[in-house]
Structure formats: structure tokens, C-alpha cells
Design an enzyme around this catalytic site. Structure first.
Site, PDB file in Angstrom:
ATOM      1  N   HIS A 114      -2.600  -2.431  -6.465  1.00 36.86           N
ATOM      2  CA  HIS A 114      -2.764  -2.279  -5.380  1.00 36.86           C
ATOM      3  C   HIS A 114      -4.329  -2.346  -5.443  1.00 36.86           C
ATOM      4  CE1 HIS A 114      -3.160   1.470  -1.434  1.00 36.86           C
ATOM      5  NE2 HIS A 114      -3.230  -0.152  -1.200  1.00 36.86           N
ATOM      6  N   SER A 136       0.702  -1.057  -0.241  1.00 33.12           N
ATOM      7  CA  SER A 136       0.146   0.205   0.002  1.00 33.12           C
ATOM      8  C   SER A 136       1.052   1.027  -0.083  1.00 33.12           C
ATOM      9  CB  SER A 136      -1.131   0.175   1.736  1.00 33.12           C
ATOM     10  OG  SER A 136      -0.611  -0.376   2.388  1.00 33.12           O
ATOM     11  N   ASN A 195      -2.829   6.398  -0.362  1.00 39.03           N
ATOM     12  CA  ASN A 195      -2.407   6.136   0.704  1.00 39.03           C
ATOM     13  C   ASN A 195      -1.885   7.996   1.324  1.00 39.03           C
ATOM     14  OD1 ASN A 195      -3.862   3.770   2.394  1.00 39.03           O
ATOM     15  ND2 ASN A 195      -2.284   2.751   1.549  1.00 39.03           N
ATOM     16  N   GLU A 202      -4.781   0.657  -8.365  1.00 38.11           N
ATOM     17  CA  GLU A 202      -3.904   1.045  -8.536  1.00 38.11           C
ATOM     18  C   GLU A 202      -2.558   0.265  -8.896  1.00 38.11           C
ATOM     19  OE1 GLU A 202      -3.650   5.383  -6.045  1.00 38.11           O
ATOM     20  OE2 GLU A 202      -2.532   3.313  -4.279  1.00 38.11           O
TER      21      GLU A 202
HETATM   22  C1  LIG Z   1      -5.215   0.504   2.851  1.00 37.21           C
HETATM   23  C2  LIG Z   1      -5.116   0.955   1.593  1.00 37.21           C
HETATM   24  O1  LIG Z   1      -4.004   0.643   0.790  1.00 37.21           O
HETATM   25  C3  LIG Z   1      -5.648   1.079   0.569  1.00 37.21           C
HETATM   26  C4  LIG Z   1      -7.490   0.983   1.557  1.00 37.21           C
HETATM   27  O2  LIG Z   1      -8.222  -0.343   0.646  1.00 37.21           O
HETATM   28  S1  LIG Z   1      -8.087   1.987   1.790  1.00 37.21           S
HETATM   29  C5  LIG Z   1      -9.870   1.118   2.508  1.00 37.21           C
HETATM   30  C6  LIG Z   1     -11.097   1.601   1.892  1.00 37.21           C
HETATM   31  N1  LIG Z   1     -11.972   0.669   1.724  1.00 37.21           N
HETATM   32  C7  LIG Z   1     -12.698   1.702   2.948  1.00 37.21           C
HETATM   33  O3  LIG Z   1     -12.588   2.753   2.471  1.00 37.21           O
HETATM   34  C8  LIG Z   1     -14.178   1.009   2.478  1.00 37.21           C
HETATM   35  C9  LIG Z   1     -15.265   2.094   3.478  1.00 37.21           C
HETATM   36  N2  LIG Z   1     -17.036   1.308   3.822  1.00 37.21           N
HETATM   37  C10 LIG Z   1     -17.090   1.237   2.785  1.00 37.21           C
HETATM   38  O4  LIG Z   1     -17.019   1.488   1.802  1.00 37.21           O
HETATM   39  C11 LIG Z   1     -18.484   0.303   2.901  1.00 37.21           C
HETATM   40  O5  LIG Z   1     -18.254   0.741   4.725  1.00 37.21           O
HETATM   41  C12 LIG Z   1     -18.643  -1.014   2.920  1.00 37.21           C
HETATM   42  C13 LIG Z   1     -18.066  -1.474   1.263  1.00 37.21           C
HETATM   43  C14 LIG Z   1     -16.606  -1.830   3.368  1.00 37.21           C
HETATM   44  C15 LIG Z   1     -19.425  -2.270   4.097  1.00 37.21           C
HETATM   45  O6  LIG Z   1     -20.497  -1.244   3.636  1.00 37.21           O
HETATM   46  P1  LIG Z   1     -22.178  -1.272   4.066  1.00 37.21           P
HETATM   47  O7  LIG Z   1     -22.915  -0.803   3.788  1.00 37.21           O
HETATM   48  O8  LIG Z   1     -21.442  -0.601   5.803  1.00 37.21           O
HETATM   49  O9  LIG Z   1     -22.211  -2.281   4.919  1.00 37.21           O
HETATM   50  P2  LIG Z   1     -23.323  -3.805   4.313  1.00 37.21           P
HETATM   51  O10 LIG Z   1     -24.241  -3.670   3.849  1.00 37.21           O
HETATM   52  O11 LIG Z   1     -22.729  -5.164   5.334  1.00 37.21           O
HETATM   53  O12 LIG Z   1     -21.984  -4.728   2.977  1.00 37.21           O
HETATM   54  C16 LIG Z   1     -21.910  -4.092   1.517  1.00 37.21           C
HETATM   55  C17 LIG Z   1     -21.273  -5.515   0.588  1.00 37.21           C
HETATM   56  O13 LIG Z   1     -20.304  -4.910   1.037  1.00 37.21           O
HETATM   57  C18 LIG Z   1     -19.926  -6.851   1.611  1.00 37.21           C
HETATM   58  N3  LIG Z   1     -18.815  -6.802   2.334  1.00 37.21           N
HETATM   59  C19 LIG Z   1     -18.738  -5.942   3.703  1.00 37.21           C
HETATM   60  N4  LIG Z   1     -17.690  -6.260   3.884  1.00 37.21           N
HETATM   61  C20 LIG Z   1     -17.177  -6.806   3.009  1.00 37.21           C
HETATM   62  C21 LIG Z   1     -15.970  -7.620   3.263  1.00 37.21           C
HETATM   63  N5  LIG Z   1     -14.987  -7.265   4.355  1.00 37.21           N
HETATM   64  N6  LIG Z   1     -15.900  -8.469   2.341  1.00 37.21           N
HETATM   65  C22 LIG Z   1     -16.216  -8.962   1.447  1.00 37.21           C
HETATM   66  N7  LIG Z   1     -17.875  -8.374   1.434  1.00 37.21           N
HETATM   67  C23 LIG Z   1     -17.791  -7.231   2.276  1.00 37.21           C
HETATM   68  C24 LIG Z   1     -21.446  -7.099   1.790  1.00 37.21           C
HETATM   69  O14 LIG Z   1     -21.018  -8.484   1.355  1.00 37.21           O
HETATM   70  C25 LIG Z   1     -22.167  -6.647   1.194  1.00 37.21           C
HETATM   71  O15 LIG Z   1     -22.721  -6.919  -0.046  1.00 37.21           O
HETATM   72  P3  LIG Z   1     -23.913  -7.229  -1.010  1.00 37.21           P
HETATM   73  O16 LIG Z   1     -24.772  -6.997  -0.237  1.00 37.21           O
HETATM   74  O17 LIG Z   1     -23.523  -8.082  -2.132  1.00 37.21           O
HETATM   75  O18 LIG Z   1     -24.037  -8.408   0.660  1.00 37.21           O
HETATM   76  N1  LIG Z   2      -5.200  -3.699   5.167  1.00 33.34           N
HETATM   77  C1  LIG Z   2      -6.585  -2.960   3.808  1.00 33.34           C
HETATM   78  O1  LIG Z   2      -6.503  -2.281   3.819  1.00 33.34           O
HETATM   79  C2  LIG Z   2      -5.021  -2.986   2.980  1.00 33.34           C
HETATM   80  C3  LIG Z   2      -3.507  -3.520   2.643  1.00 33.34           C
HETATM   81  N2  LIG Z   2      -2.526  -3.662   2.295  1.00 33.34           N
HETATM   82  C4  LIG Z   2      -1.229  -4.268   1.683  1.00 33.34           C
HETATM   83  O2  LIG Z   2      -1.791  -5.978   1.644  1.00 33.34           O
HETATM   84  C5  LIG Z   2      -1.049  -6.300   2.543  1.00 33.34           C
HETATM   85  C6  LIG Z   2      -1.025  -7.111   3.686  1.00 33.34           C
HETATM   86  O3  LIG Z   2      -1.734  -6.316   4.341  1.00 33.34           O
HETATM   87  P1  LIG Z   2      -3.112  -7.245   5.295  1.00 33.34           P
HETATM   88  O4  LIG Z   2      -4.063  -8.128   4.534  1.00 33.34           O
HETATM   89  O5  LIG Z   2      -3.958  -6.212   5.412  1.00 33.34           O
HETATM   90  O6  LIG Z   2      -1.843  -7.864   6.223  1.00 33.34           O
HETATM   91  P2  LIG Z   2      -2.785  -9.760   6.730  1.00 33.34           P
HETATM   92  O7  LIG Z   2      -1.869  -8.929   8.411  1.00 33.34           O
HETATM   93  O8  LIG Z   2      -4.433  -9.729   6.919  1.00 33.34           O
HETATM   94  O9  LIG Z   2      -2.252 -10.665   6.089  1.00 33.34           O
HETATM   95  C7  LIG Z   2      -0.838 -10.628   6.275  1.00 33.34           C
HETATM   96  C8  LIG Z   2      -0.824 -12.186   5.680  1.00 33.34           C
HETATM   97  O10 LIG Z   2       0.504 -12.401   5.138  1.00 33.34           O
HETATM   98  C9  LIG Z   2       0.937 -13.407   6.259  1.00 33.34           C
HETATM   99  N3  LIG Z   2       3.059 -13.135   5.975  1.00 33.34           N
HETATM  100  C10 LIG Z   2       3.274 -12.490   6.342  1.00 33.34           C
HETATM  101  N4  LIG Z   2       4.305 -12.594   6.095  1.00 33.34           N
HETATM  102  C11 LIG Z   2       4.711 -13.982   5.632  1.00 33.34           C
HETATM  103  C12 LIG Z   2       5.536 -14.672   4.770  1.00 33.34           C
HETATM  104  N5  LIG Z   2       6.807 -14.097   4.338  1.00 33.34           N
HETATM  105  N6  LIG Z   2       4.855 -15.468   3.734  1.00 33.34           N
HETATM  106  C13 LIG Z   2       3.862 -15.815   2.923  1.00 33.34           C
HETATM  107  N7  LIG Z   2       2.844 -15.168   4.798  1.00 33.34           N
HETATM  108  C14 LIG Z   2       3.866 -14.309   5.015  1.00 33.34           C
HETATM  109  C15 LIG Z   2       0.348 -13.348   7.341  1.00 33.34           C
HETATM  110  O11 LIG Z   2       0.643 -14.593   8.378  1.00 33.34           O
HETATM  111  P3  LIG Z   2       0.817 -14.301   9.792  1.00 33.34           P
HETATM  112  O12 LIG Z   2      -0.034 -13.455  10.589  1.00 33.34           O
HETATM  113  O13 LIG Z   2       1.317 -15.629  10.281  1.00 33.34           O
HETATM  114  O14 LIG Z   2       2.115 -13.338  10.193  1.00 33.34           O
HETATM  115  C16 LIG Z   2      -0.560 -12.901   7.085  1.00 33.34           C
HETATM  116  O15 LIG Z   2      -1.574 -13.523   6.956  1.00 33.34           O
HETATM  117  C17 LIG Z   2       0.309  -4.988   3.178  1.00 33.34           C
HETATM  118  O16 LIG Z   2       0.892  -4.958   1.784  1.00 33.34           O
HETATM  119  C18 LIG Z   2      -0.707  -4.101   3.891  1.00 33.34           C
HETATM  120  O17 LIG Z   2       0.531  -2.725   3.475  1.00 33.34           O
HETATM  121  C19 LIG Z   2      -3.332  -2.591   0.949  1.00 33.34           C
HETATM  122  C20 LIG Z   2      -4.529  -2.659   0.457  1.00 33.34           C
HETATM  123  C21 LIG Z   2      -5.194  -2.231   1.722  1.00 33.34           C
END
Ligand SMILES: CC(=O)CC(=O)SCCNC(=O)CCNC(=O)[C@H](O)C(C)(C)COP(=O)(O)OP(=O)(O)OC[C@H]1O[C@@H](n2cnc3c(N)ncnc32)[C@H](O)[C@@H]1OP(=O)(O)O
Ligand SMILES: NC(=O)C1=CN([C@@H]2O[C@H](COP(=O)(O)OP(=O)(O)OC[C@H]3O[C@@H](n4cnc5c(N)ncnc54)[C@H](OP(=O)(O)O)[C@@H]3O)[C@@H](O)[C@H]2O)C=CC1
Length: 282
Positions: A140, A119, A190, A152
Site C-alpha cells: 500500500h 487501501s 486508512n 504499508e
Molecule cells: C488513501 C490512501 O489509501 C492512502 C493515502 O495515500 S492518503 C494520502 C497521503 N498523502 C498525504 O497526506 C499528502 C498530504 N500533502 C502533502 O504532503 C503535500 O501537500 C504534498 C507533498 C502533496 C505537496 O507538497 P507542497 O509542499 O504543498 O507542494 P509542492 O511544493 O508543490 O510540492 C512538494 C513536492 O512534491 C511534489 N509533488 C507534489 N504533488 C505531486 C504529485 N501529485 N505527484 C508527484 N509529485 C508531486 C512536487 O513536485 C514537489 O517536489 P519538488 O520540490 O522536488 O519539486
Molecule cells: N487515491 C489514493 O490516494 C490512493 C489510492 N489507493 C488505491 O489504489 C487503487 C487505485 O486508486 P487510484 O489510482 O486513486 O484510482 P484511479 O481512479 O486514479 O485509477 C484507477 C485506474 O485503474 C483503471 N482500471 C479500472 N479497472 C481496471 C481493470 N479491470 N484493469 C485495468 N485497469 C483498470 C481505471 O481505468 P478507468 O478510468 O477506465 O476506469 C483507472 O485508470 C485503489 O485500490 C485505491 O484504493 C491507494 C493509496 C492511495
């Protein structure tokens, strides 16, 4: 080059989602994790989400069976020997990613592409751990992967046009929308999202408002689907901290300093939803 067989490394919340959407799109998928427990949990979660999709009549029972038949578990990187694409989704740590990419480079076929779901970490640096930097790229996905449309696509300094085009085409096949992004810390998503989350944490840290109220302000005031602290718990507080550190170090600008409260929670093992406690209790 045609992609048929994909390995997804890391069966956490992102790896599981990526494996699911790849299998649903018709690719043969190996979900790899060195932790057997994580692997079992990841597979169970995919099955549960597919059952939910059947209940909601978005797919039928045979789609579900076909998808599950295309998915297999793997606990050894060596299983990538006949994969066309590997998507890495392990912890957000450069040392771990470099090690995984270095090992993969000696295992996968010559034509294979190595993608990272990082990310924030530099793709150019991850690519330098291999002897095929032209075939390394950032892919991403957003969380939750089955729901969010964006991917991305990040080109490292040496990523070739061919690699980019294959990954763009693959993203289209997954019914996701690709956006091309240059290799800078935090990319686009991010660089914008995480300082907002960090600022929300500072707002609580400085006693300006409560966790619940900060979330309410952003939900009702800005129409965000989740408040920033709920979202931080959902992403994982460890991942949020790692991303802030990459931004802070990468830009050398104090505006990206991670909030001490975020550090404290991560040190305590309060990683958010996945650990049962973060800004909220689960
Ligand atoms: C950190 C990074 O590197 C980058 C990132 O990813 S940053 C994070 C980006 N994501 C966001 O910003 C998410 C923001 N949140 C949302 O968009 C919404 O709250 C949400 C889509 C997660 C849930 O939506 P909601 O309307 O509040 O809840 P809900 O009605 O239960 O869910 C909507 C749908 O999403 C699905 N869903 C919710 N959570 C889920 C999950 N964790 N996995 C899979 N599907 C999921 C549900 O099954 C539902 O689908 P159906 O209607 O077909 O059953
Ligand atoms: N969380 C988010 O919203 C997002 C995350 N990402 C990126 O995705 C990646 C994973 O994040 P996320 O899924 O949230 O993390 P989690 O902690 O949910 O999962 C990471 C997984 O990888 C396993 N793992 C760690 N090291 C190794 C290795 N060397 N070989 C194989 N498996 C390994 C971990 O095992 P164990 O538990 O045993 O350590 C765990 O099961 C990160 O780079 C994160 O920045 C990208 C977009 C969104």
C-alpha cells in the site's frame, strides 16, 4: 527470488506513480490499463514529473532517458506472462480486484508474486481468488507516490515469509520505508485517516463550518500540509467512500458510517481533483 520485471495494473494516479518509482529504481516496468486514454495520460504524467525532477536537478537528463526506456505500455494482462511481480492499482472494488487476480494467476510464471495497492480491502480475500495465496500480499503506497516515503506491507492469512521478505527488500530498493501491518479493514493508514476525513465532511454537512474553514482549522491548527477536504479531493471522493464502506462493513460499527454528503457527491460524479469537481473546483 530476484525481481527484475514488474507489471503495474491501472494507470490512474497511484498506478502511474508506482510505475515511475519502480522504473527509477532500475526495474523493467510494464504499465497496464485496459483504457488506452488512461494509459497515454499516465505515461505523459510520468514524463512530465521526470522533466520537473531534471529541472530541479534531482536527476539528470540521462537518468530520465534511462527511466523512460525501462517503461512500456501494455493493454493486455497477457503481457504479464514473463513478470516476476505484478502490482495491482485498479479501482477499490473487490469484484474487480478478484477478477484481475484470478486472471493473472493463470498468466504469470509460477514464481511470480501478486501484490495489491488496495487501501482497505482484505488481502486474504483477494488472495483466495488465486491458487497461490502464499504469494499474494498488500503493498500500500501513499499518494503522491514519488513523494511519500511509506509503504504499508500487508500480510494475508496465507502470505509466506518468503513473499514478505522479497517485497520488503523491493520496498527498500524503491527508497521507501516499509511498515508491516496485519490484514484488518483499512489497515493502519486508512483506519485512522479516513474517519478524520469523514468527520470533516460531517462538519460541513451539519453546517458547523465551511469547507475552506474546516481545512484552515486543520492546516493552521494542526499543521497538516493539506486540509482534510483538500486531501479528500486529492485522494478521490470515490476512493474515500469505498474505504469508509469497507470500514463500516468490516467492523460493523456505526462510527464508520459514510457521511451522506460524501455519497451524494460521488453519485453526482464529483470525484475530486481527478474529475474537476469535489469539495473544490479545479
Ligand atoms: C488513501 C490512501 O489509501 C492512502 C493515502 O495515500 S492518503 C494520502 C497521503 N498523502 C498525504 O497526506 C499528502 C498530504 N500533502 C502533502 O504532503 C503535500 O501537500 C504534498 C507533498 C502533496 C505537496 O507538497 P507542497 O509542499 O504543498 O507542494 P509542492 O511544493 O508543490 O510540492 C512538494 C513536492 O512534491 C511534489 N509533488 C507534489 N504533488 C505531486 C504529485 N501529485 N505527484 C508527484 N509529485 C508531486 C512536487 O513536485 C514537489 O517536489 P519538488 O520540490 O522536488 O519539486
Ligand atoms: N487515491 C489514493 O490516494 C490512493 C489510492 N489507493 C488505491 O489504489 C487503487 C487505485 O486508486 P487510484 O489510482 O486513486 O484510482 P484511479 O481512479 O486514479 O485509477 C484507477 C485506474 O485503474 C483503471 N482500471 C479500472 N479497472 C481496471 C481493470 N479491470 N484493469 C485495468 N485497469 C483498470 C481505471 O481505468 P478507468 O478510468 O477506465 O476506469 C483507472 O485508470 C485503489 O485500490 C485505491 O484504493 C491507494 C493509496 C492511495
Amino acid at each position: 527470488m530476484e525481481i527484475k520485471r514488474v507489471m503495474v495494473i491501472g494507470a490512474g494516479q497511484m498506478g502511474g506513480g508506482i510505475a515511475q518509482v519502480c522504473a527509477q529504481a532500475g526495474f523493467d516496468v510494464l504499465l497496464n490499463d485496459m483504457n488506452q486514454d488512461a494509459l497515454d495520460k499516465g505515461m505523459k504524467r510520468i514524463e512530465k514529473l521526470l522533466t520537473r525532477a531534471v529541472d530541479k536537478e534531482r536527476i539528470n537528463e540521462s537518468d530520465k532517458t534511462d527511466t523512460l526506456n525501462r517503461l512500456s505500455k501494455s493493454s493486455q494482462l497477457q503481457d504479464a506472462h514473463n513478470c516476476d511481480l505484478v502490482i495491482e492499482a485498479v479501482v477499490e472494488n473487490m469484484d474487480v480486484k478478484e477478477k484481475v487476480f484470478g486472471e493473472l494467476d493463470n498468466i504469470v510464471p509460477k514464481h511470480a508474486i501478486l501484490a495489491s495497492n488496495t487501501s482497505s480491502l482484505p488481502i486474504t480475500e483477494i488472495a483466495a481468488a488465486t491458487k497461490r495465496p502464499d504469494q499474494v500480499i498488500g503493498m500500500h503506497f501513499m499518494n503522491p507516490v514519488p513523494v511519500m516515503k511509506l509503504v504499508e506491507i500487508i500480510r494475508g492469512l496465507q502470505t509466506s515469509d518468503e513473499t514478505y521478505n522479497v517485497i520488503k527488500e523491493m520496498t527498500d530498493k524503491l527508497s521507501k520505508v516499509p511498515v508491516e501491518v496485519e490484514d484488518f479493514p483499512g489497515f493502519v493508514a486508512n483506519r485512522i485517516l479516513m474517519p478524520m476525513i469523514n468527520e470533516a465532511i460531517y462538519t460541513v454537512y451539519e453546517g458547523v463550518s465551511s469547507v475552506e474553514d474546516v481545512d484552515t482549522v486543520m492546516k493552521l491548527g494542526m499543521n497538516h500540509p493539506m486540509g482534510p477536504l483538500t486531501l479528500a479531493d486529492f485522494i478521490g471522493l470515490d476512493t474515500c467512500l469505498y474505504i469508509m464502506e469497507v470500514l463500516y462493513e468490516g467492523f460493523g460499527d456505526s462510527k464508520y458510517r459514510p457521511c451522506p454528503l460524501l455519497r451524494k457527491y460521488v453519485k453526482a460524479g464529483w470525484l475530486g481533483k481527478k474529475s474537476g469537481r469535489g469539495f473544490y473546483q479545479y
